[in-house]
Write a protein that holds these residues in place. Structure first.
Motif, PDB file in Angstrom:
ATOM      1  N   UNK A 197       7.614 -51.477  19.899  1.00  0.00           N
ATOM      2  CA  UNK A 197       6.869 -51.661  18.660  1.00  0.00           C
ATOM      3  C   UNK A 197       6.680 -53.134  18.369  1.00  0.00           C
ATOM      4  N   UNK A 198       7.665 -53.924  18.728  1.00  0.00           N
ATOM      5  CA  UNK A 198       7.562 -55.349  18.507  1.00  0.00           C
ATOM      6  C   UNK A 198       6.461 -55.962  19.359  1.00  0.00           C
ATOM      7  N   UNK A 199       6.387 -55.524  20.649  1.00  0.00           N
ATOM      8  CA  UNK A 199       5.336 -56.035  21.537  1.00  0.00           C
ATOM      9  C   UNK A 199       3.954 -55.623  21.045  1.00  0.00           C
ATOM     10  N   UNK A 200       3.844 -54.340  20.579  1.00  0.00           N
ATOM     11  CA  UNK A 200       2.550 -53.863  20.078  1.00  0.00           C
ATOM     12  C   UNK A 200       2.125 -54.687  18.870  1.00  0.00           C
ATOM     13  N   UNK A 201       3.092 -54.992  18.002  1.00  0.00           N
ATOM     14  CA  UNK A 201       2.777 -55.805  16.839  1.00  0.00           C
ATOM     15  C   UNK A 201       2.357 -57.212  17.252  1.00  0.00           C
ATOM     16  N   UNK A 202       2.966 -57.722  18.344  1.00  0.00           N
ATOM     17  CA  UNK A 202       2.590 -59.051  18.830  1.00  0.00           C
ATOM     18  C   UNK A 202       1.151 -59.058  19.324  1.00  0.00           C
ATOM     19  N   UNK A 203       0.757 -57.991  20.053  1.00  0.00           N
ATOM     20  CA  UNK A 203      -0.622 -57.881  20.530  1.00  0.00           C
ATOM     21  C   UNK A 203      -1.590 -57.809  19.360  1.00  0.00           C
ATOM     22  N   UNK A 204      -1.226 -56.994  18.352  1.00  0.00           N
ATOM     23  CA  UNK A 204      -2.113 -56.862  17.198  1.00  0.00           C
ATOM     24  C   UNK A 204      -2.243 -58.192  16.462  1.00  0.00           C
TER      25      UNK A 204
ATOM     26  N   UNK B   5     -11.012 -59.994  14.760  1.00  0.00           N
ATOM     27  CA  UNK B   5     -11.521 -58.828  14.029  1.00  0.00           C
ATOM     28  C   UNK B   5     -12.869 -59.149  13.354  1.00  0.00           C
ATOM     29  N   UNK B   6     -12.997 -60.281  12.682  1.00  0.00           N
ATOM     30  CA  UNK B   6     -14.215 -60.609  11.949  1.00  0.00           C
ATOM     31  C   UNK B   6     -15.381 -60.917  12.889  1.00  0.00           C
ATOM     32  N   UNK B   7     -15.139 -61.725  14.001  1.00  0.00           N
ATOM     33  CA  UNK B   7     -16.260 -61.943  14.958  1.00  0.00           C
ATOM     34  C   UNK B   7     -16.753 -60.626  15.567  1.00  0.00           C
ATOM     35  N   UNK B   8     -15.825 -59.711  15.817  1.00  0.00           N
ATOM     36  CA  UNK B   8     -16.234 -58.419  16.401  1.00  0.00           C
ATOM     37  C   UNK B   8     -17.124 -57.660  15.420  1.00  0.00           C
ATOM     38  N   UNK B   9     -16.769 -57.737  14.141  1.00  0.00           N
ATOM     39  CA  UNK B   9     -17.602 -57.063  13.144  1.00  0.00           C
ATOM     40  C   UNK B   9     -19.007 -57.710  13.084  1.00  0.00           C
ATOM     41  N   UNK B  10     -19.041 -59.046  13.174  1.00  0.00           N
ATOM     42  CA  UNK B  10     -20.325 -59.734  13.126  1.00  0.00           C
ATOM     43  C   UNK B  10     -21.178 -59.385  14.347  1.00  0.00           C
ATOM     44  N   UNK B  11     -20.545 -59.294  15.536  1.00  0.00           N
ATOM     45  CA  UNK B  11     -21.294 -58.942  16.767  1.00  0.00           C
ATOM     46  C   UNK B  11     -21.864 -57.549  16.663  1.00  0.00           C
TER      47      UNK B  11
ATOM     48  N   UNK C 139      -4.807 -60.377  18.467  1.00  0.00           N
ATOM     49  CA  UNK C 139      -6.230 -60.048  18.367  1.00  0.00           C
ATOM     50  C   UNK C 139      -6.715 -60.029  16.923  1.00  0.00           C
ATOM     51  N   UNK C 140      -5.842 -60.197  15.990  1.00  0.00           N
ATOM     52  CA  UNK C 140      -6.248 -60.134  14.579  1.00  0.00           C
ATOM     53  C   UNK C 140      -7.324 -61.178  14.255  1.00  0.00           C
ATOM     54  N   UNK C 141      -7.254 -62.419  14.822  1.00  0.00           N
ATOM     55  CA  UNK C 141      -8.299 -63.407  14.505  1.00  0.00           C
ATOM     56  C   UNK C 141      -9.688 -62.981  14.978  1.00  0.00           C
TER      57      UNK C 141
END
Length: 332
Positions: free
Chosen positions: A295-302, A309-315, A305-307
């Motif tokens: 769970x810690x590793x999954x949280x690290x991945x999230x 999120x907004x460019x993906x929405x714009x694309x 990629x959190x930064x």
């Protein structure tokens, strides 16, 4: 208490009604007087009337004897029955006393007796007693209610025995006192005045004093048995006391150091306990961390990629806009 008047009728040798006014006339003005007369004239009867009216008894018959004497009524009476004072041949008699009580008011105490059917040979009836106020004639008590004796004692502050020992000294007791030898007079005086209790108190005090003297002598003997030290022995004892005081001072310092060391050791032991508890909590935390590592590793991945999120929405929004524009171009 102050006697104002004595009245009576058909008492012993006094047949006719008599009245002695102690508050007025020559007697009241004199303040001191004597009753004189031949033997049997009734001198003592006047004093008997005084006691009868107040207490329903008089000293000459105040006895518990059971001997009986004949009576004209047919029934013999005991020698201690105060009704025997009724004169022979009389059908009734009375005694009255006017007096000032402790409360400052005047009262009349009355004692009376009569024979049945008003006949000289009638059976003696029960005595009657009353106590009334001189001011208004109001009744204070009657013999049936048993209030006269209590009221008389309250108003005079004297019981019958106290009255006859202090106010009315019986003739026989006074004669015995006058004729007694010097060694017996004190005993008789105590008996007459009721002061024997003071002799008993004196005896007890004397006995107590003797016991205390014996105790003091015993303590003095113990004190004398204790030997005194000479000057050299006293100096030696003083030196020993100084040495012991110095040792006590040194030991007191050691005791203070030991107490400080003991307190430090206790603090160390408490700290070690806290460290052990912290280490135990750390081990539990590490175990929990290993258990939740995926769970810690999954949280690290999230988090990584959190930064984006907004460019993906714009694309995605741009692609939708492009598709719409191409459709509009084809239509145009």
């Amino acid at each position: 208490m102050r006697i104002l008047a004595i009245r009576g009728e058909n008492l012993a040798s006094l047949a006719a009604p008599f009245s002695v006014d102690l508050a007025g006339g020559p007697i009241g003005a004199t303040g001191i007087f004597a009753i004189t007369g031949e033997t049997g004239a009734g001198k003592s009867t006047i004093l008997d009337a005084l006691c009868l009216a107040l207490y329903g008894r008089y000293p000459r018959v105040a006895t518990g004897g059971r001997e009986r004497a004949p009576d004209p009524g047919g029934d013999p009476i005991t020698i201690g029955d105060e009704r025997a004072i009724l004169r022979r041949g009389a059908t009734e008699g009375f005694a009255e006393v006017d007096f000032i009580g402790r409360d400052g008011q005047g009262y009349c105490a009355r004692w009376s007796v009569y024979r049945a059917r008003g006949k000289a040979n009638g059976r003696l009836q029960n005595k009657t007693r009353s106590l009334t106020r001189l001011a208004d004639g109001g009744s204070v008590g009657d013999s049936k209610a048993g209030l006269v004796d209590a009221a008389i004692c309250e108003l005079t502050d004297l019981t019958f025995d106290q009255f006859r020992r202090t106010v009315l000294l019986a003739q026989g007791e006074f004669d015995a006192f006058l004729l007694a030898a010097e060694g017996e007079r004190a005993e008789l005086l105590e008996k007459i005045t009721g002061t024997a209790i003071y002799s008993e108190i004196s005896k007890r005090i004397h006995a107590g004093a003797e016991a205390q003297r014996a105790t003091v002598k015993e303590l003095e003997a113990h004190r004398d048995a204790v030997g005194l030290l000479d000057e050299a022995a006293r100096a030696e004892k003083h030196a020993e006391r100084a040495r012991l005081q110095a040792e006590v001072a040194g030991l007191s310092g050691q005791l203070a150091d030991l107490n400080a060391a003991l307190a430090h050791a206790r603090r160390i032991a408490d700290t070690r306990g806290l460290v052990a508890a912290a280490e135990s909590r750390l081990t539990v935390a590490r175990q929990a961390l290993e258990t939740h590592r995926p769970d810690s590793l999954r949280l690290a991945e999230l988090d990584a990629v959190e930064p984006l999120r907004e460019p993906a929405r714009n694309a995605a929004r741009a692609e939708r806009d492009l598709t719409a524009a191409e459709a509009a171009l084809v239509l145009a």
